[in-house]
Design a protein around this motif. Sequence first.
Motif, PDB file in Angstrom:
ATOM      1  N   THR A  36       0.513  -1.208   0.162  1.00  0.00           N
ATOM      2  CA  THR A  36       0.254   0.218   0.423  1.00  0.00           C
ATOM      3  C   THR A  36       1.161   0.990  -0.025  1.00  0.00           C
ATOM      4  N   ASP A  37      -0.101   1.892   0.041  1.00  0.00           N
ATOM      5  CA  ASP A  37       1.071   3.889  -0.497  1.00  0.00           C
ATOM      6  C   ASP A  37       1.213   4.297   0.715  1.00  0.00           C
ATOM      7  N   PRO A  38       1.599   5.488   0.984  1.00  0.00           N
ATOM      8  CA  PRO A  38       1.557   6.186   2.620  1.00  0.00           C
ATOM      9  C   PRO A  38       0.097   6.568   2.815  1.00  0.00           C
ATOM     10  N   GLN A  39      -0.604   6.788   1.638  1.00  0.00           N
ATOM     11  CA  GLN A  39      -2.240   6.331   2.012  1.00  0.00           C
ATOM     12  C   GLN A  39      -3.267   5.646   2.364  1.00  0.00           C
ATOM     13  N   GLY A  40      -2.667   4.368   2.275  1.00  0.00           N
ATOM     14  CA  GLY A  40      -3.020   3.263   2.564  1.00  0.00           C
ATOM     15  C   GLY A  40      -3.864   2.550   1.557  1.00  0.00           C
TER      16      GLY A  40
END
Length: 601
Positions: A419-423
């Motif tokens: 997942t990216d830093p924003q989930g």
Amino acid sequence: MRGASLRSLRLLAVAAVGTVLLAACSPTGGNNGTTYKLGGRLTVASWQEQDSLLSCNITAAAPHACAYVNPAMEGLLTVKANQDVPPNPKLSDYWVPELATEVPTLENGDVKVTGDKMDVTWKLRHGVKWHDGVAFTSKDVKSTFDFWFLKFRDKNPTPIVSVSGWDQVESVDTPDEYTVVVHFHTVYAAYLTLGTGPYGVLPDHLLQQIWANTGNLTTDKVTVNIPGGYSGSDTLDKIMVGTGPFMFKEWIPGDHLALVRNPHWWGGGNRPYLNEIRVKFDADANSELNELRTNTIDMALDLRPSLLPPLSRLSDVTTVTILDSATEHLDINLHNTFLKDVTLRKAILMAIDRQKIVDTLLLGRTVVPPDAWMCIQTGAWCLDPNARHTQADQPAANKLLNDAGYKLQDSGPCKSFRTDPQGRCVQLHLVTTTLPLREQQEVAIAADLAAIGIQVIKPFANQPASRMFGSCTSGGVIYSHNFDLAMYTNNYSYPAEPDSLAYTAYHSSQIPTDLNGCVGQNTTFVSDPQLDQALDQARLSVKLSDRRDKYIVAQHRLADLVPEIPLYQAVDVEAYNKKVAGYKGNEFWWMNQSADWFINQ
């Protein structure tokens, strides 16, 4: 071979040129003592039938379209066969006069620079006729420049792929029927690319028919009568009237395109030797291979290095390989939610084992280019001596993503992926054309990206070439930016001229949109002031030494920005039956010098 140096790229160029052994005639000089035979039909196979003949660098940039067009439609200059380029060539050494009588340069006085402006004089060939019998004059050259920019500016009714370079022209004078003077409002170093090659010059008398209607070459019909060839009415994306050694006769979609001998061609020496060239449309490159094996065809275009082993077993077939000024690469859509992050782009670059692709799928017949590949092969004169060559390193890619907050998930909907830093689950679509080699490359790339937690969605979103490379007005995937990762080959349009690739592919003014009429080939959305400035400045001197430093700056920026991932230097593979003589290989426009071809059995 990892990290090819400038020297090794030059050596590869020499080696590639040496693969073609047959002697043939120059475009302007008879048979040079070669024993030739007149007559006969030569059948050439193409596995990528085009929707439009104008896809040859007018509405798109499709090499197969240029192959069909090349024997019929001429320009002011054409390119030399690879084997005829001298050692340590000057830019002008790549060119041969065609409808012009000489290559204009500073040295011969045809190029004059005054302050920040430039004039180029083109001296035209006398006694040339269009296939329908109309005389070729300076009016045709002027109308060609009018078509590209001077008449419509940025409102051209024809959906042209780019006006880069043409928009640097201020005006065109025709002092007489055989002289054209092009006035540039600035110094434009790539001036030789304008008006040259297939479709280099368009017939004024047909443009006038179109301009009397809507002005759109793809929709306005013209009426033509080619003695011995086509007679009737259709649009210029379906028929053509040129000055070349062969004339358009017919195009039967899904089957073939026929070109017949022009008995009045200006080239002389009883050329062209053949009565007809027939382009047969095949489903794929393997079909071409099978038809070579059964003598159903005489020549096959655009075969792949993976077919070299079976080709080598055909005793009556000559196979030619030429390293291109081109790369197979991944375009990255910089407006994608995830891919706008340069950290992710760099991790993808590090994750893909490009050398393994070269060694396994391409049998080691090519090299992995620099991260910024805009100065390779014929453009090696401007290659950065310290060019960056990122090596495959999946552990380093994983660390880069971990440090940037991309988390590998062991449960839930993103299990086994990041997942990216924003989930959000990092998921990407990969699109390419329906070609077996590319489908194998997709599998390898998807596996490499999965190893660092990036999911490539399956099934792959592959498209036929006509859909992949169609204009954005027709919903073409590339020019509409309708992709996450797109895999295809991008190449120089003209030899030794990075501007023909770099400006249109990387300058922010060349991003095709509905608002600008889809003009430009910047398909990644890359937009960077430093990159723009370097590309602009590289145009402002005719001297290569003055341009080189600017192109090195551009290469540094491209390596930092990672708008695309070069996979390997492209390789042309063509094959022909040994009864065919007069062939010479050329990486830019296939079926070049077709006037010299003949059947020797």
